[in-house]
Motif scaffolding. Structure first.
Motif, PDB file in Angstrom:
ATOM      1  N   ARG A  21      19.975   1.466   2.812  1.00 37.15           N
ATOM      2  CA  ARG A  21      18.608   1.488   2.297  1.00 37.15           C
ATOM      3  C   ARG A  21      17.594   1.562   3.426  1.00 37.15           C
ATOM      4  NH1 ARG A  21      18.951  -2.851  -2.740  1.00 37.15           N
ATOM      5  NH2 ARG A  21      19.859  -1.369  -4.219  1.00 37.15           N
ATOM      6  N   ALA A  22      17.860   0.778   4.492  1.00 37.73           N
ATOM      7  CA  ALA A  22      16.940   0.796   5.630  1.00 37.73           C
ATOM      8  C   ALA A  22      16.836   2.206   6.195  1.00 37.73           C
ATOM      9  CB  ALA A  22      17.405  -0.179   6.701  1.00 37.73           C
ATOM     10  N   ALA A  23      17.989   2.857   6.370  1.00 38.07           N
ATOM     11  CA  ALA A  23      17.991   4.210   6.926  1.00 38.07           C
ATOM     12  C   ALA A  23      17.251   5.172   5.995  1.00 38.07           C
ATOM     13  CB  ALA A  23      19.419   4.683   7.147  1.00 38.07           C
ATOM     14  N   GLN A  24      17.493   5.034   4.689  1.00 39.08           N
ATOM     15  CA  GLN A  24      16.825   5.914   3.720  1.00 39.08           C
ATOM     16  C   GLN A  24      15.312   5.742   3.782  1.00 39.08           C
ATOM     17  OE1 GLN A  24      18.906   4.613   0.129  1.00 39.08           O
ATOM     18  NE2 GLN A  24      19.492   6.743  -0.223  1.00 39.08           N
ATOM     19  N   SER A  25      14.868   4.476   3.827  1.00 45.76           N
ATOM     20  CA  SER A  25      13.418   4.273   3.793  1.00 45.76           C
ATOM     21  C   SER A  25      12.784   4.544   5.158  1.00 45.76           C
ATOM     22  CB  SER A  25      13.084   2.860   3.310  1.00 45.76           C
ATOM     23  OG  SER A  25      13.576   1.920   4.216  1.00 45.76           O
ATOM     24  N   LEU A  26      13.612   4.804   6.171  1.00 44.75           N
ATOM     25  CA  LEU A  26      13.055   5.271   7.447  1.00 44.75           C
ATOM     26  C   LEU A  26      13.132   6.796   7.538  1.00 44.75           C
ATOM     27  CD1 LEU A  26      14.498   2.491   9.755  1.00 44.75           C
ATOM     28  CD2 LEU A  26      12.081   2.932   9.383  1.00 44.75           C
ATOM     29  N   GLY A  27      13.559   7.417   6.453  1.00 44.86           N
ATOM     30  CA  GLY A  27      13.496   8.871   6.387  1.00 44.86           C
ATOM     31  C   GLY A  27      14.777   9.607   6.736  1.00 44.86           C
ATOM     32  N   ALA A  28      15.907   8.886   6.797  1.00 49.13           N
ATOM     33  CA  ALA A  28      17.149   9.551   7.161  1.00 49.13           C
ATOM     34  C   ALA A  28      17.726  10.333   5.978  1.00 49.13           C
ATOM     35  CB  ALA A  28      18.173   8.517   7.639  1.00 49.13           C
TER      36      ALA A  28
END
Lengths: 269, 252
Positions: free
Chosen positions: A166-173
């Protein structure tokens, strides 16, 4: 007396701190000493159990004749080729099964089924299909290496906390970047465990396969020695197996583990 | 930074064990202005984390709409930065690389994104920790990195899910003061989830009390800034506001 032993002990500790490699050799000293004493006492006939000195001599002559280096190279190349394909197929498959519920449902029973058919159990049919050659040996090693790699990769992928995705997704990954930035490094400690197991099994499978289908290699050397009744060479082969595994583990696998999982705090030291 | 509008948001899911539909969030509407700091406070199980996860796009909503700067939310995206209770730092990346992660995903060049990361690390007094791995830091330091990592990607809205719940009480107070300071400096739009009433009142411009998936009341917090615990501990207005929110949350 007690003081004397303590002195020896502290001396050993200091020596070990200065040259760590001595520490890994030290445990073998009593084993070799015991072996030497048993052979010197002539408990068993010399032809059945030769001493360390004869094994070292045999090592020297086999190296001199060029047989041992050539066989060693054959065995290591076979292991390397097999391991390469085992990793190249095993990690992507493990990631697929680890990430996709559908792939897991479809492939998990198959994986368990084929895992149960041990590597050697494939030999009879492989010999019929591919004959006595490199293909047969490679298939057996790939087969042996791939299961521990796949199963541990699946475990590693599934043990990554969802918050990291989720962290990676919400950082745009993107999905592909998450694969590279989150899934692979997150699963790496488990992949290495799988690789370690796989290599260990693969090494054994290689020797067994060489005994049956080989025309060269360490396994073949040992089996060939049995035919001529040379216990020295059999012992030499066994010792080489142990040393080689030790080298692979402590010079390749352990440093990778120290630099990754342990460094990141994913594995306790 | 943009505003956030939630209209008649609801979440219903099927509980296979009970065999019935369960509604976790009922018809929640909320408007957060650009640069506003809103705290959603409520007891465990009141649906506050579910609301945040829907805004972040981690889970789909089953009714209503979520608009960020007028555009509907479809899945997770870099316009909404998230700070997690469990920190969720990448263990295989140094502190600097963690903070530079968002810009890296945007395709910012290495030199440039490290400059950005250093800038934000300095904001949270983390310059010394740049080269270290997360597991070498204390919980409080890790969450500072978590906050700064989300901010460095310059999201429109910052979503914080009980970010200080797993650090010790003293560290928590320091982090709360630092967060208000950073917020004043950068003025991001923030939604902050917590079960801690005093924390909510300390941080927010507005506190939304939530219970059983419904909004009970919204309370404006008119305390002056900058805020510090030394000043507010004995402040009558702070006590009055916290008392009101606590009563609301407990009565429901």
């Amino acid at each position: 007396m007690k003081q004397f032993l303590l002195n020896i002990w502290s001396h050993c500790v200091r020596l070990n701190a200065r040259w760590p490699s001595i520490g890994s050799i030290a445990p073998f000293i009593p084993v070799i000493a015991a072996w030497w004493i048993v052979t010197e006492l002539q408990i068993f006939p010399r032809a059945f159990l030769p001493g360390p000195a004869e094994v070292v001599r045999s090592f020297g002559s086999l190296v001199y004749m060029g047989i041992l280096p050539a066989y060693l190279q054959d065995s290591l190349v076979r292991l390397a080729v097999g391991t390469f394909w085992g990793i190249a197929l095993g990690i992507p498959l493990g990631i697929l099964v680890g990430l996709s519920q559908r792939a897991r449902t479809a492939l998990w029973p198959l994986l368990l089924f084929f895992q149960a058919i041990g590597d050697i159990a494939w030999l009879p049919i492989l010999v019929i299909w591919f004959g006595y050659g490199l293909t047969t040996i490679t298939v057996v090693i790939v087969y042996t290496v791939i299961f521990p790699v796949v199963l541990n990769t699946v475990l590693g992928v599934r043990s990554i906390p969802i918050t990291l995705h989720r962290a990676a997704q919400s950082l745009g990954a993107s999905r592909i970047r998450i694969l590279w930035e989150v899934v692979l490094p997150g699963a790496l400690p488990n992949i290495l465990t799988g690789l370690r197991n796989g290599l260990g099994y693969g090494w054994r499978a290689l020797i067994a396969t060489e005994i049956i289908v080989g025309t060269s290699g360490i396994g073949f050397l040992m089996f060939d020695a049995r035919r001529s009744g040379s216990v020295v060479e059999i012992l030499l082969g066994m010792i080489i197996l142990g040393i080689l595994w030790y080298i692979v583990d402590s010079w390749i696998l352990a440093p990778i583990e120290r630099a990754t999982g342990q460094r990141w705090g994913l594995v306790t030291r | 930074m943009k505003d956030l509008t939630i209209r008649n948001l609801s979440k219903t899911y099927f509980d296979p064990y009970a065999g019935t539909n369960v509604t976790a969030v009922h018809d929640v509407s909320l408007k957060v202005e650009q640069g506003e700091f809103v705290c959603i406070v409520g007891p465990s199980g009141c649906g506050k984390t579910t609301i945040l996860n829907m805004i972040a796009g981690f889970i789909p909503h089953t009714g209503g709409e979520i608009l960020v700067g007028g555009r509907p939310v479809k899945g997770p995206g870099p316009d909404r930065g998230v700070v997690f209770q469990s920190f969720a730092l990448f263990p295989w990346r140094t502190v600097l690389e963690n903070v530079a992660f968002g810009p890296k995903m945007r395709g910012v060049r290495k030199v440039e994104r490290e400059k950005i990361a250093h800038e934000f690390l300095a904001l949270a007094k983390l310059t010394e920790a740049a080269g270290r791995y997360p597991n070498e830091l204390s919980g409080g330091m890790q969450q500072r990195v978590g906050v700064v990592r989300a901010l460095a990607n310059e999201p429109d809205v910052l979503l914080m899910d009980e970010p200080f719940a797993s650090v010790d009480a003293q560290t928590r107070m320091t982090l709360q003061e630092e967060l208000t300071r950073i917020w004043q400096e950068k003025r991001p739009t923030v939604i902050f989830i917590t079960h801690d009433v005093a924390e909510a009142v300390f941080l927010a411009n507005r506190v939304v009390a939530l219970s059983k998936g419904r909004v009970l009341e919204e309370i404006d917090v008119d305390l002056p800034r900058p805020r510090s615990w030394d000043a507010l501990n004995d402040d009558a207005r702070f006590k009055e506001l916290s008392g009101r929110v606590l009563q609301l949350v407990r009565s429901a």
